[in-house]
Design a protein around this motif. Sequence first.
Motif, PDB file in Angstrom:
ATOM      1  N   LYS A 258       0.817  -1.218   0.000  1.00  0.00           N
ATOM      2  CA  LYS A 258       0.000   0.000   0.000  1.00  0.00           C
ATOM      3  C   LYS A 258       0.851   1.269   0.000  1.00  0.00           C
ATOM      4  O   LYS A 258       1.897   1.339   0.630  1.00  0.00           O
ATOM      5  CB  LYS A 258      -0.870  -0.033   1.261  1.00  0.00           C
ATOM      6  N   ARG A 259       0.373   2.287  -0.729  1.00  0.00           N
ATOM      7  CA  ARG A 259       0.976   3.613  -0.710  1.00  0.00           C
ATOM      8  C   ARG A 259      -0.123   4.609  -0.530  1.00  0.00           C
ATOM      9  O   ARG A 259      -1.105   4.596  -1.269  1.00  0.00           O
ATOM     10  CB  ARG A 259       1.634   3.869  -2.067  1.00  0.00           C
ATOM     11  N   GLU A 260      -0.003   5.467   0.430  1.00  0.00           N
ATOM     12  CA  GLU A 260      -1.089   6.414   0.654  1.00  0.00           C
ATOM     13  C   GLU A 260      -0.992   7.577  -0.317  1.00  0.00           C
ATOM     14  O   GLU A 260       0.092   7.989  -0.705  1.00  0.00           O
ATOM     15  CB  GLU A 260      -1.060   6.902   2.108  1.00  0.00           C
ATOM     16  N   PRO A 261      -2.160   8.107  -0.700  1.00  0.00           N
ATOM     17  CA  PRO A 261      -2.138   9.274  -1.603  1.00  0.00           C
ATOM     18  C   PRO A 261      -1.424  10.436  -0.915  1.00  0.00           C
ATOM     19  O   PRO A 261      -1.502  10.578   0.304  1.00  0.00           O
ATOM     20  CB  PRO A 261      -3.615   9.613  -1.798  1.00  0.00           C
ATOM     21  N   ASN A 262      -0.727  11.256  -1.687  1.00  0.00           N
ATOM     22  CA  ASN A 262      -0.087  12.418  -1.051  1.00  0.00           C
ATOM     23  C   ASN A 262      -0.767  13.715  -1.479  1.00  0.00           C
ATOM     24  O   ASN A 262      -1.864  13.976  -1.029  1.00  0.00           O
ATOM     25  CB  ASN A 262       1.419  12.412  -1.280  1.00  0.00           C
ATOM     26  N   VAL A 263      -0.148  14.503  -2.334  1.00  0.00           N
ATOM     27  CA  VAL A 263      -0.748  15.802  -2.670  1.00  0.00           C
ATOM     28  C   VAL A 263      -1.765  15.665  -3.803  1.00  0.00           C
ATOM     29  O   VAL A 263      -1.725  14.707  -4.567  1.00  0.00           O
ATOM     30  CB  VAL A 263       0.346  16.813  -3.076  1.00  0.00           C
ATOM     31  N   GLN A 264      -2.686  16.651  -3.898  1.00  0.00           N
ATOM     32  CA  GLN A 264      -3.740  16.581  -4.912  1.00  0.00           C
ATOM     33  C   GLN A 264      -3.281  17.102  -6.263  1.00  0.00           C
ATOM     34  O   GLN A 264      -3.895  16.848  -7.282  1.00  0.00           O
ATOM     35  CB  GLN A 264      -4.968  17.397  -4.484  1.00  0.00           C
ATOM     36  N   ASN A 265      -2.234  17.872  -6.277  1.00  0.00           N
ATOM     37  CA  ASN A 265      -1.860  18.510  -7.548  1.00  0.00           C
ATOM     38  C   ASN A 265      -0.402  18.262  -7.900  1.00  0.00           C
ATOM     39  O   ASN A 265       0.432  18.001  -7.030  1.00  0.00           O
ATOM     40  CB  ASN A 265      -2.149  20.018  -7.494  1.00  0.00           C
TER      41      ASN A 265
END
Length: 402
Positions: A258-265
Motif C-alpha cells: 500500500k501507498r497512501e495518496p499524497n498531494v492533490q496537484n
Amino acid sequence: MIEKLVESMRDEMIKTMVEMIPIKAISPELGGTGEKERADYLEKVLTGIGFDELKRLDAKDESGYVRPNIIAKIRGTEGKKTLWLAAHIDTVPEGDRSLWKTDPFKAVVEGDKIYGRGTADDGQAVVSSIYAVKALKESGVRPKNNVGLMLLADEEVGSKYGMHYVLDNYEFGKNDEFIVPDAGDSKGDVIEIAEKGLLWICLKVIGKQGHGSRPDLSLNANRIGMKLALSIDERLHFKFSSTNSIFVPPYSTFEPTKREPNVQNINTIPGTDVFCFDCRILPSYKVDDVFSEIKDEAEHYKKKFGVDVELNLVQKSEPAPETDPNSEVVLKLKKAIKELRGFEPMLIGIGGGTVAAPLRRKGYNAAVWFTTDNVEHAPNEYCKISNMVEDAKVFAKVISEY
Ligand SMILES: [Zn+2]
C-alpha cells in the motif's frame, strides 16, 4: 456409506449458503456491524442436528458489537479427545462494487458456482463442516472420539474476538486436534501444516512540502520515500534469504504494497510519504529481527536526508511451530483424501495466516485443508458446489473414523 448421506444433502447445503450470504457478517473495523445475525441464523441451522453440546461464546468488541462464536460437540464412545472443524463466519467487504457481475450480498447460483462475498471465504467451509457433522449424526455412527464444530467470528481482522477469544474462554482437551478449512487449492491436494510469520508495517517519511518549482526550499518526501522503500526491499531480501522447500513460495517474502495518496496537484512537492510492507517470514527467522533491519534502514535515511521517519507496526505474528506430519488429524485427512479422490495430498507451508497459527502456538495439531479456486477477497468470489459437497464428504469420513 456416509458419503452417500452427504450427497443426499446437496440441495440443503446450497439452500444454507443462499440464505446465509445475504446476512452480512463484516467486522466494525471494515465498516460492518459484526456477525451476530449470521450466527443467529447458523445456530438455528445447527439446532436440529442434535449436538450433545451447543453453545455460544459471544465476545463484545470495543464498539459494543456482539462478536459471536458457536461451539457444538458430539461425544464419541470413548471421548478422550475432540477433532474440531473450525471455520469462520465473518467476511471482508465487497471491495470495488463495479467489478462485480452480480450483487455481492446475494448468493447467485450459476451452474456449479455460487457467487457472492464470503461464499469461498469461508462460507463453503462453514456449510461443508456443518453438513459433514449432520451426516455423521444421521448415519448413527458414534466415533471413538468427540467431534466438534466451531464457527468463529473476527478472522479477517486478526481473530481477537474469534479464535483468540475462544482459546481464552473455552477449555479444550490437551490432545484435541483441529481441521481449519480456510486455505487450499483447486484440487484439494495440499494440506497446510506450517505458516510463515507475518509483519505488516507502514513507514511515514516526513520532509517539507513546497511549490513544485522550488525543490531548493522543500524536502521531497516522495522521492526519499521511494528510495527508502527500495533500500528496505533490497536489504530484507539480502539479509533473510534462506529457503525452506515445504513452503510455497520457499522463501520469505517482503512486498511493498500500500501507498497512501499524497498531494492533490502536480505542482506541489509532497511533504509526507506513507508506504507499507507486507512481510511473510520463514520460521527460521524472528519477526523482530526483520523489524530491526527496517528500523535501522530508516535511521540511516534520517541521518542521510534530514527527514523524519515514523514506523507504524500494524500487525505482527511470530511463526508458529509446524504441525506434526504424523499426527492423527494429518494422517486421517490424508487417508480420506486418498480414498475419496485417488491421490496423496502434499504437506506444505504457506505465507497466509489462518487460525491454525494460534492453535499451533498453544501446542495443538492443526491441519489446514479445503478445495478452493483461491478467489477469496476478489470481486466475483464464488464457491463451487461440487467442492462444497466433496469437501463435506472428506470431513464426514475423517470425523466418522476418528
Ligand atoms: Zn478465510
